[in-house]
Write a protein that holds these residues in place. Sequence first.
Motif, PDB file in Angstrom:
ATOM      1  N   LEU A   3       0.828  -1.206   0.000  1.00  0.00           N
ATOM      2  CA  LEU A   3       0.000   0.000   0.000  1.00  0.00           C
ATOM      3  C   LEU A   3       0.860   1.253   0.000  1.00  0.00           C
ATOM      4  O   LEU A   3       0.632   2.182  -0.776  1.00  0.00           O
ATOM      5  CB  LEU A   3      -0.918  -0.021   1.223  1.00  0.00           C
ATOM      6  CG  LEU A   3      -2.009   1.026   1.314  1.00  0.00           C
ATOM      7  CD1 LEU A   3      -2.952   0.913   0.127  1.00  0.00           C
ATOM      8  CD2 LEU A   3      -2.784   0.874   2.595  1.00  0.00           C
ATOM      9  N   ALA A   7       1.038   1.180  -4.167  1.00  0.00           N
ATOM     10  CA  ALA A   7      -0.273   1.744  -4.476  1.00  0.00           C
ATOM     11  C   ALA A   7      -0.318   3.261  -4.345  1.00  0.00           C
ATOM     12  O   ALA A   7      -0.884   3.940  -5.207  1.00  0.00           O
ATOM     13  CB  ALA A   7      -1.321   1.106  -3.584  1.00  0.00           C
ATOM     14  N   LEU A  10       1.467   4.968  -7.218  1.00  0.00           N
ATOM     15  CA  LEU A  10       0.664   4.830  -8.427  1.00  0.00           C
ATOM     16  C   LEU A  10      -0.488   5.838  -8.433  1.00  0.00           C
ATOM     17  O   LEU A  10      -0.803   6.420  -9.462  1.00  0.00           O
ATOM     18  CB  LEU A  10       0.108   3.410  -8.556  1.00  0.00           C
ATOM     19  CG  LEU A  10       1.066   2.342  -9.055  1.00  0.00           C
ATOM     20  CD1 LEU A  10       0.400   0.971  -8.990  1.00  0.00           C
ATOM     21  CD2 LEU A  10       1.519   2.634 -10.472  1.00  0.00           C
ATOM     22  N   LYS A  11      -1.096   6.027  -7.265  1.00  0.00           N
ATOM     23  CA  LYS A  11      -2.225   6.950  -7.187  1.00  0.00           C
ATOM     24  C   LYS A  11      -1.786   8.399  -7.385  1.00  0.00           C
ATOM     25  O   LYS A  11      -2.377   9.128  -8.185  1.00  0.00           O
ATOM     26  CB  LYS A  11      -2.928   6.803  -5.836  1.00  0.00           C
ATOM     27  CG  LYS A  11      -4.098   7.757  -5.671  1.00  0.00           C
ATOM     28  CD  LYS A  11      -4.795   7.574  -4.343  1.00  0.00           C
ATOM     29  CE  LYS A  11      -5.961   8.539  -4.222  1.00  0.00           C
ATOM     30  NZ  LYS A  11      -6.682   8.351  -2.980  1.00  0.00           N
ATOM     31  N   GLU A  18      -7.001   3.025  -8.615  1.00  0.00           N
ATOM     32  CA  GLU A  18      -7.531   1.675  -8.416  1.00  0.00           C
ATOM     33  C   GLU A  18      -6.634   0.822  -7.531  1.00  0.00           C
ATOM     34  O   GLU A  18      -7.117  -0.032  -6.784  1.00  0.00           O
ATOM     35  CB  GLU A  18      -7.745   0.966  -9.762  1.00  0.00           C
ATOM     36  CG  GLU A  18      -8.849   1.556 -10.598  1.00  0.00           C
ATOM     37  CD  GLU A  18      -8.414   2.768 -11.403  1.00  0.00           C
ATOM     38  OE1 GLU A  18      -7.194   2.981 -11.553  1.00  0.00           O
ATOM     39  OE2 GLU A  18      -9.297   3.507 -11.875  1.00  0.00           O
ATOM     40  N   ALA A  19      -5.326   1.012  -7.618  1.00  0.00           N
ATOM     41  CA  ALA A  19      -4.399   0.209  -6.812  1.00  0.00           C
ATOM     42  C   ALA A  19      -4.658   0.420  -5.326  1.00  0.00           C
ATOM     43  O   ALA A  19      -4.666  -0.533  -4.546  1.00  0.00           O
ATOM     44  CB  ALA A  19      -2.953   0.557  -7.155  1.00  0.00           C
ATOM     45  N   VAL A  20      -4.892   1.663  -4.918  1.00  0.00           N
ATOM     46  CA  VAL A  20      -5.162   1.952  -3.507  1.00  0.00           C
ATOM     47  C   VAL A  20      -6.480   1.307  -3.089  1.00  0.00           C
ATOM     48  O   VAL A  20      -6.592   0.765  -1.993  1.00  0.00           O
ATOM     49  CB  VAL A  20      -5.188   3.477  -3.250  1.00  0.00           C
ATOM     50  CG1 VAL A  20      -5.676   3.787  -1.846  1.00  0.00           C
ATOM     51  CG2 VAL A  20      -3.824   4.072  -3.475  1.00  0.00           C
ATOM     52  N   LYS A  21      -7.454   1.346  -3.974  1.00  0.00           N
ATOM     53  CA  LYS A  21      -8.766   0.775  -3.658  1.00  0.00           C
ATOM     54  C   LYS A  21      -8.650  -0.714  -3.342  1.00  0.00           C
ATOM     55  O   LYS A  21      -9.130  -1.176  -2.312  1.00  0.00           O
ATOM     56  CB  LYS A  21      -9.713   1.002  -4.826  1.00  0.00           C
ATOM     57  CG  LYS A  21     -11.088   0.425  -4.616  1.00  0.00           C
ATOM     58  CD  LYS A  21     -11.965   0.669  -5.823  1.00  0.00           C
ATOM     59  CE  LYS A  21     -13.319   0.019  -5.647  1.00  0.00           C
ATOM     60  NZ  LYS A  21     -14.145   0.187  -6.838  1.00  0.00           N
ATOM     61  N   TYR A  22      -8.012  -1.462  -4.218  1.00  0.00           N
ATOM     62  CA  TYR A  22      -7.960  -2.916  -4.040  1.00  0.00           C
ATOM     63  C   TYR A  22      -6.958  -3.352  -2.968  1.00  0.00           C
ATOM     64  O   TYR A  22      -7.254  -4.223  -2.157  1.00  0.00           O
ATOM     65  CB  TYR A  22      -7.662  -3.598  -5.375  1.00  0.00           C
ATOM     66  CG  TYR A  22      -8.772  -3.361  -6.376  1.00  0.00           C
ATOM     67  CD1 TYR A  22     -10.057  -3.801  -6.123  1.00  0.00           C
ATOM     68  CD2 TYR A  22      -8.537  -2.659  -7.543  1.00  0.00           C
ATOM     69  CE1 TYR A  22     -11.092  -3.573  -7.011  1.00  0.00           C
ATOM     70  CE2 TYR A  22      -9.558  -2.421  -8.455  1.00  0.00           C
ATOM     71  CZ  TYR A  22     -10.839  -2.878  -8.179  1.00  0.00           C
ATOM     72  OH  TYR A  22     -11.851  -2.642  -9.061  1.00  0.00           O
ATOM     73  N   ILE A  23      -5.798  -2.760  -2.957  1.00  0.00           N
ATOM     74  CA  ILE A  23      -4.809  -3.132  -1.933  1.00  0.00           C
ATOM     75  C   ILE A  23      -5.273  -2.653  -0.564  1.00  0.00           C
ATOM     76  O   ILE A  23      -5.095  -3.340   0.438  1.00  0.00           O
ATOM     77  CB  ILE A  23      -3.409  -2.595  -2.298  1.00  0.00           C
ATOM     78  CG1 ILE A  23      -2.920  -3.284  -3.571  1.00  0.00           C
ATOM     79  CG2 ILE A  23      -2.428  -2.823  -1.155  1.00  0.00           C
ATOM     80  CD1 ILE A  23      -1.616  -2.755  -4.110  1.00  0.00           C
TER      81      ILE A  23
END
Length: 80
Positions: A3, A7, A10-11, A18-23
């Motif tokens: 995270l 993530a 990336l954000k 999206e990476a923060v959302k899923y991780i």
Amino acid sequence: MLLLFIAMPLKYMMGIPEAVKYIGMAHGVLFIAYILILLGATTKIKMPIWAMPAGVLGSFLPFGPFIFDHLLKKSLKKTS
């Protein structure tokens, strides 16, 4: 670690939220699972009274669960 080091960059650097959302969701589910397993273990193996609050506190610190595990094993060896 995923995270924080993958993530979040990336954000904020690449505009991919999206990476923060899923991780982040996986992180939350694993945290809840840790607390539930700690509750179950506390009742099943009759841990000392300090174990539950120490386990929860350790979950907020980096490497806290590993330190908590070491201290708990040491304490349980003394009592048996």
